[in-house]
Every structure is written in structure tokens, then in C-alpha cells.
Design a protein around this motif. Sequence first.
Motif, PDB file in Angstrom:
ATOM      1  N   LEU A   1       0.835  -1.187   0.000  1.00  0.00           N
ATOM      2  CA  LEU A   1       0.000   0.000   0.000  1.00  0.00           C
ATOM      3  C   LEU A   1       0.874   1.243   0.000  1.00  0.00           C
ATOM      4  CD1 LEU A   1      -2.764  -0.989   2.587  1.00  0.00           C
ATOM      5  CD2 LEU A   1      -2.913  -1.004   0.097  1.00  0.00           C
ATOM      6  N   GLU A   2       0.347   2.325  -0.587  1.00  0.00           N
ATOM      7  CA  GLU A   2       1.091   3.568  -0.669  1.00  0.00           C
ATOM      8  C   GLU A   2       1.391   4.134   0.718  1.00  0.00           C
ATOM      9  OE1 GLU A   2       3.230   6.563  -2.231  1.00  0.00           O
ATOM     10  OE2 GLU A   2       2.395   4.858  -3.335  1.00  0.00           O
ATOM     11  N   ARG A   3       0.430   4.057   1.624  1.00  0.00           N
ATOM     12  CA  ARG A   3       0.637   4.614   2.959  1.00  0.00           C
ATOM     13  C   ARG A   3       1.721   3.856   3.722  1.00  0.00           C
ATOM     14  NH1 ARG A   3      -5.182   3.001   5.724  1.00  0.00           N
ATOM     15  NH2 ARG A   3      -4.882   0.730   5.739  1.00  0.00           N
ATOM     16  N   GLU A   4       1.788   2.527   3.523  1.00  0.00           N
ATOM     17  CA  GLU A   4       2.829   1.740   4.189  1.00  0.00           C
ATOM     18  C   GLU A   4       4.205   2.074   3.609  1.00  0.00           C
ATOM     19  OE1 GLU A   4       1.612  -2.284   3.712  1.00  0.00           O
ATOM     20  OE2 GLU A   4       0.135  -2.193   5.355  1.00  0.00           O
ATOM     21  N   LYS A   5       4.251   2.275   2.295  1.00  0.00           N
ATOM     22  CA  LYS A   5       5.504   2.665   1.658  1.00  0.00           C
ATOM     23  C   LYS A   5       5.987   4.013   2.203  1.00  0.00           C
ATOM     24  CE  LYS A   5       7.502   3.835  -2.834  1.00  0.00           C
ATOM     25  NZ  LYS A   5       7.229   4.034  -4.289  1.00  0.00           N
ATOM     26  N   ARG A   6       5.050   4.957   2.324  1.00  0.00           N
ATOM     27  CA  ARG A   6       5.393   6.282   2.842  1.00  0.00           C
ATOM     28  C   ARG A   6       5.862   6.194   4.292  1.00  0.00           C
ATOM     29  NH1 ARG A   6       7.353  11.179   1.646  1.00  0.00           N
ATOM     30  NH2 ARG A   6       6.601  12.750   3.091  1.00  0.00           N
ATOM     31  N   MET A   8       7.314   3.671   5.784  1.00  0.00           N
ATOM     32  CA  MET A   8       8.649   3.083   5.827  1.00  0.00           C
ATOM     33  C   MET A   8       9.706   4.083   5.389  1.00  0.00           C
ATOM     34  SD  MET A   8       8.561   0.175   7.188  1.00  0.00           S
ATOM     35  CE  MET A   8      10.295  -0.126   6.856  1.00  0.00           C
ATOM     36  N   GLU A   9       9.367   4.917   4.415  1.00  0.00           N
ATOM     37  CA  GLU A   9      10.312   5.954   3.981  1.00  0.00           C
ATOM     38  C   GLU A   9      10.625   6.899   5.138  1.00  0.00           C
ATOM     39  OE1 GLU A   9       8.383   7.819   0.710  1.00  0.00           O
ATOM     40  OE2 GLU A   9       8.988   6.291  -0.754  1.00  0.00           O
ATOM     41  N   GLU A  12      12.823   5.210   7.836  1.00  0.00           N
ATOM     42  CA  GLU A  12      14.225   5.188   7.415  1.00  0.00           C
ATOM     43  C   GLU A  12      14.843   6.581   7.518  1.00  0.00           C
ATOM     44  OE1 GLU A  12      16.139   2.687   6.659  1.00  0.00           O
ATOM     45  OE2 GLU A  12      14.603   1.115   6.738  1.00  0.00           O
ATOM     46  N   GLU A  20      10.462  -0.785  13.087  1.00  0.00           N
ATOM     47  CA  GLU A  20       9.087  -0.459  12.707  1.00  0.00           C
ATOM     48  C   GLU A  20       8.045  -1.320  13.427  1.00  0.00           C
ATOM     49  OE1 GLU A  20      11.034  -3.022   9.503  1.00  0.00           O
ATOM     50  OE2 GLU A  20      11.515  -1.160  10.585  1.00  0.00           O
TER      51      GLU A  20
END
Length: 207
Positions: A1-6, A8-9, A12, A20
Motif C-alpha cells: 500500500l502507498e501509505r505503508e511505503k510512505r 517506511m520511507e 528510514e 518499525e
Amino acid sequence: LEREKRAMEMIELVGLGGRENYFPRELSGGQQQRVGIARSLAVEPDIWFLDEPFSALDPLIRAEMQDEFIRLQQMLKKTIVFITHDVEEAANLADRIGILKVGEMVQLCTPEEMVLNPADEYVAEFARNAPRDRIVSAAAIMEKTTAKAPRKVSGVSVSAGAKIGEIAEQVISSDKPTPVADSTGHLLGHVDRDRITRALFGKGEIV
């Protein structure tokens, strides 16, 4: 999902990679503060507004988070409004400091200007305990050269951007004014014992 990618970014970005899946109780105070920073950045604000974000931290973690804040600002290049009652914290972090009194902006200036040229007694009192040695630069207190053409400095000089705490021993131990040079080695002016003493201890105006 886009929100999970964001998410994680951001994890980091603030140096929490690998944590996390930790619960808040499993993180240190500084790490918990990093989570708060990551959350505020996840929405990609145009202006990053932070209201005393480090006030509850102990001095060591607070210093660590200030360094982290500077690192993030250098990376993200965002406009940041940072609220603090700590004059040293303001001087360490800010390009410009706005000093408020009863909701009115008394002075908007650089940290150096706040220390060397306070607008009134209120600002002077606010800046009284500021770490002058780590705020004021050689360029701010030097006597500027009157030479029409810049010339290379021969002998020992100090950098225009050097803070006075870094150069105090060298200047005070010299019987002659110390040259102040730019990054190319060209003479900009001189600083002597009297100027650096007044800058360090706030004794009189520096002209």
C-alpha cells in the motif's frame, strides 16, 4: 500500500529502520521523539510547524535530537517554524529568530543580531544567557578593511565564519590585530583583543 511505503520511507529517514514493529515502550525517549518527527513529515507539509518538540527530553537526548533536526532540514529544505523558550536551542537551530512579547513581534533577526544588536531591553534580557562564543562570528565583530582591492593574507588568519569561541585564544594571545579572511584567503578585516572581549562579555557596542 502507498501509505505503508510512505511510512517506511519516514522511518528510514529518521533513523529507525529495523524498529518499525517495536512497541512505544520498547523505544528510548529519543527514538520515541523520532517517531513523532516521522509522523509529522509523513503528510508532506509545506511548512513544518513544531511546538517545543524537545522540551521534555533530558539534555543528552535533546542535543542528539537537535543534531537530527539540523540533518533533516539540510536534506528536506523545508520552511520550519520552531517554537521554543530556550534561547540556546533557538540560536543553535535558527536562521532567523522571532522574539514575541505579549503576542507582538519585538524583533525578527539572525542569532548574531539578537546578541549584538537587541532591539530593546526585553530582547537584551532574553539574549543575556545566549552562548555568544558559539553564536557570534569573526565577520560580525571585525573591523573591516578599507583597502579598495582585496589582497591575500600573509601569515596566520582566522576564517570569517569562525565563531569567536574558536578564535578567542589566538586573538587574545596576539599583540597585533588578527586578520580575518574569506574562503579564498582574501583579507576582509581584523579583529583584536578589545573587540573579541566586548563580543564575548557584552561590554559596549562594537562598531
